[in-house]
Design a protein around this motif. Structure first.
Motif, PDB file in Angstrom:
ATOM      1  N   LYS A 128       0.864  -1.187   0.000  1.00 20.10           N
ATOM      2  CA  LYS A 128       0.000   0.000   0.000  1.00 20.10           C
ATOM      3  C   LYS A 128       0.897   1.234   0.000  1.00 20.10           C
ATOM      4  N   PRO A 129       0.408   2.345  -0.510  1.00 18.38           N
ATOM      5  CA  PRO A 129       1.245   3.535  -0.639  1.00 18.38           C
ATOM      6  C   PRO A 129       1.892   4.021   0.653  1.00 18.38           C
ATOM      7  N   LEU A 130       1.258   3.786   1.790  1.00 20.01           N
ATOM      8  CA  LEU A 130       1.801   4.299   3.049  1.00 20.01           C
ATOM      9  C   LEU A 130       2.616   3.274   3.826  1.00 20.01           C
ATOM     10  N   GLU A 131       2.911   2.135   3.229  1.00 21.77           N
ATOM     11  CA  GLU A 131       3.749   1.129   3.885  1.00 21.77           C
ATOM     12  C   GLU A 131       5.204   1.390   3.505  1.00 21.77           C
ATOM     13  N   SER A 132       5.988   1.801   4.481  1.00 21.39           N
ATOM     14  CA  SER A 132       7.355   2.263   4.219  1.00 21.39           C
ATOM     15  C   SER A 132       8.334   1.147   3.871  1.00 21.39           C
ATOM     16  N   GLU A 133       7.996  -0.102   4.152  1.00 23.82           N
ATOM     17  CA  GLU A 133       8.942  -1.184   3.858  1.00 23.82           C
ATOM     18  C   GLU A 133       9.018  -1.532   2.369  1.00 23.82           C
ATOM     19  N   TYR A 134       8.129  -0.962   1.558  1.00 28.20           N
ATOM     20  CA  TYR A 134       8.143  -1.215   0.118  1.00 28.20           C
ATOM     21  C   TYR A 134       8.695  -0.007  -0.625  1.00 28.20           C
ATOM     22  N   SER A 135       9.343  -0.268  -1.739  1.00 27.32           N
ATOM     23  CA  SER A 135       9.872   0.825  -2.557  1.00 27.32           C
ATOM     24  C   SER A 135       8.738   1.455  -3.368  1.00 27.32           C
ATOM     25  N   LEU A 136       9.003   2.638  -3.864  1.00 27.57           N
ATOM     26  CA  LEU A 136       8.018   3.314  -4.705  1.00 27.57           C
ATOM     27  C   LEU A 136       7.717   2.479  -5.938  1.00 27.57           C
ATOM     28  N   GLY A 137       8.731   1.858  -6.502  1.00 26.06           N
ATOM     29  CA  GLY A 137       8.532   1.018  -7.682  1.00 26.06           C
ATOM     30  C   GLY A 137       7.569  -0.129  -7.423  1.00 26.06           C
ATOM     31  N   GLN A 138       7.687  -0.775  -6.256  1.00 31.37           N
ATOM     32  CA  GLN A 138       6.784  -1.874  -5.911  1.00 31.37           C
ATOM     33  C   GLN A 138       5.343  -1.379  -5.745  1.00 31.37           C
ATOM     34  N   VAL A 139       5.202  -0.226  -5.124  1.00 30.18           N
ATOM     35  CA  VAL A 139       3.868   0.338  -4.925  1.00 30.18           C
ATOM     36  C   VAL A 139       3.236   0.701  -6.263  1.00 30.18           C
ATOM     37  N   VAL A 140       4.014   1.325  -7.143  1.00 27.07           N
ATOM     38  CA  VAL A 140       3.492   1.719  -8.453  1.00 27.07           C
ATOM     39  C   VAL A 140       3.178   0.483  -9.301  1.00 27.07           C
ATOM     40  N   LEU A 141       4.022  -0.538  -9.249  1.00 25.89           N
ATOM     41  CA  LEU A 141       3.762  -1.773  -9.986  1.00 25.89           C
ATOM     42  C   LEU A 141       2.462  -2.414  -9.514  1.00 25.89           C
ATOM     43  N   ALA A 142       2.273  -2.489  -8.213  1.00 19.75           N
ATOM     44  CA  ALA A 142       1.038  -3.071  -7.664  1.00 19.75           C
ATOM     45  C   ALA A 142      -0.184  -2.275  -8.109  1.00 19.75           C
ATOM     46  N   ALA A 143      -0.104  -0.962  -8.041  1.00 19.56           N
ATOM     47  CA  ALA A 143      -1.229  -0.112  -8.428  1.00 19.56           C
ATOM     48  C   ALA A 143      -1.533  -0.235  -9.917  1.00 19.56           C
ATOM     49  N   THR A 144      -0.499  -0.338 -10.738  1.00 18.08           N
ATOM     50  CA  THR A 144      -0.688  -0.463 -12.181  1.00 18.08           C
ATOM     51  C   THR A 144      -1.369  -1.779 -12.530  1.00 18.08           C
ATOM     52  N   ILE A 145      -0.875  -2.864 -11.965  1.00 20.09           N
ATOM     53  CA  ILE A 145      -1.469  -4.179 -12.235  1.00 20.09           C
ATOM     54  C   ILE A 145      -2.905  -4.224 -11.728  1.00 20.09           C
ATOM     55  N   GLN A 146      -3.116  -3.714 -10.526  1.00 18.09           N
ATOM     56  CA  GLN A 146      -4.455  -3.723  -9.940  1.00 18.09           C
ATOM     57  C   GLN A 146      -5.424  -2.887 -10.781  1.00 18.09           C
ATOM     58  N   GLY A 147      -5.000  -1.711 -11.192  1.00 18.76           N
ATOM     59  CA  GLY A 147      -5.851  -0.845 -12.004  1.00 18.76           C
ATOM     60  C   GLY A 147      -6.216  -1.471 -13.339  1.00 18.76           C
ATOM     61  N   ALA A 148      -5.236  -2.100 -13.979  1.00 18.32           N
ATOM     62  CA  ALA A 148      -5.493  -2.739 -15.273  1.00 18.32           C
ATOM     63  C   ALA A 148      -6.479  -3.893 -15.125  1.00 18.32           C
ATOM     64  N   ILE A 149      -6.281  -4.710 -14.123  1.00 20.57           N
ATOM     65  CA  ILE A 149      -7.176  -5.855 -13.912  1.00 20.57           C
ATOM     66  C   ILE A 149      -8.592  -5.376 -13.600  1.00 20.57           C
ATOM     67  N   PHE A 150      -8.712  -4.404 -12.712  1.00 20.06           N
ATOM     68  CA  PHE A 150     -10.035  -3.905 -12.360  1.00 20.06           C
ATOM     69  C   PHE A 150     -10.732  -3.284 -13.570  1.00 20.06           C
ATOM     70  N   ALA A 151     -10.006  -2.538 -14.389  1.00 16.48           N
ATOM     71  CA  ALA A 151     -10.612  -1.910 -15.559  1.00 16.48           C
ATOM     72  C   ALA A 151     -11.104  -2.943 -16.567  1.00 16.48           C
ATOM     73  N   VAL A 152     -10.299  -3.959 -16.815  1.00 16.23           N
ATOM     74  CA  VAL A 152     -10.686  -4.989 -17.783  1.00 16.23           C
ATOM     75  C   VAL A 152     -11.882  -5.783 -17.282  1.00 16.23           C
ATOM     76  N   VAL A 153     -11.842  -6.223 -16.032  1.00 17.70           N
ATOM     77  CA  VAL A 153     -12.950  -7.014 -15.491  1.00 17.70           C
ATOM     78  C   VAL A 153     -14.227  -6.178 -15.455  1.00 17.70           C
ATOM     79  N   LYS A 154     -14.119  -4.930 -15.072  1.00 17.64           N
ATOM     80  CA  LYS A 154     -15.299  -4.051 -15.030  1.00 17.64           C
ATOM     81  C   LYS A 154     -15.883  -3.865 -16.424  1.00 17.64           C
ATOM     82  N   ALA A 155     -15.036  -3.631 -17.414  1.00 19.06           N
ATOM     83  CA  ALA A 155     -15.518  -3.453 -18.789  1.00 19.06           C
ATOM     84  C   ALA A 155     -16.202  -4.717 -19.298  1.00 19.06           C
ATOM     85  N   LEU A 156     -15.612  -5.872 -19.024  1.00 21.03           N
ATOM     86  CA  LEU A 156     -16.217  -7.133 -19.456  1.00 21.03           C
ATOM     87  C   LEU A 156     -17.579  -7.345 -18.808  1.00 21.03           C
ATOM     88  N   PHE A 157     -17.670  -7.082 -17.508  1.00 16.29           N
ATOM     89  CA  PHE A 157     -18.940  -7.264 -16.814  1.00 16.29           C
ATOM     90  C   PHE A 157     -19.982  -6.247 -17.265  1.00 16.29           C
TER      91      PHE A 157
END
Length: 102
Positions: free
Chosen positions: A55-84
């Motif tokens: 999560k963005p406020l968890e300091s043990e993760y790098s910015l790159g890991q947070v951005v990667l997680a958000a990007t993957i999550q956003g893409a998956i949610f957008a595709v599944v939402k569009a399909l549904f």
């Protein structure tokens, strides 16, 4: 020769109003499925001790890991939402004879 995209017939105001509850339920189901898909994908992409993405406020993760997680999550949610949304609109059209969009 390129095939022309199929254009859906526009529905009336009544169809849009009747579709609202149908669309809300579809969005909730899509979000639940997208969350499960993301969890599976995330554990495959980044094999770590925790199944939870950073999560963005968890300091043990790098910015790159947070951005990667958000990007993957956003893409998956957008595709599944569009399909549904598309599938539920088609189901609504078959049931009522009216396209709920536009």
């Amino acid at each position: 020769m390129r095939q022309q995209p199929k254009v859906e017939a526009q529905g009336g105001k009544a169809a849009r109003v009747l579709y609202k509850p149908w669309g809300i339920v579809g969005s909730i189901v899509a979000a639940l499925i997208a969350r499960q898909v993301f969890t599976v994908v995330w554990t495959k992409v980044v094999p770590v001790d925790s199944e939870d993405p950073p999560k963005p406020l968890e300091s043990e993760y790098s910015l790159g890991q947070v951005v990667l997680a958000a990007t993957i999550q956003g893409a998956i949610f957008a595709v599944v939402k569009a399909l549904f949304q598309r599938a539920s609109a088609r189901g609504f059209q078959r049931w009522t004879g009216e396209w709920p969009g536009d």
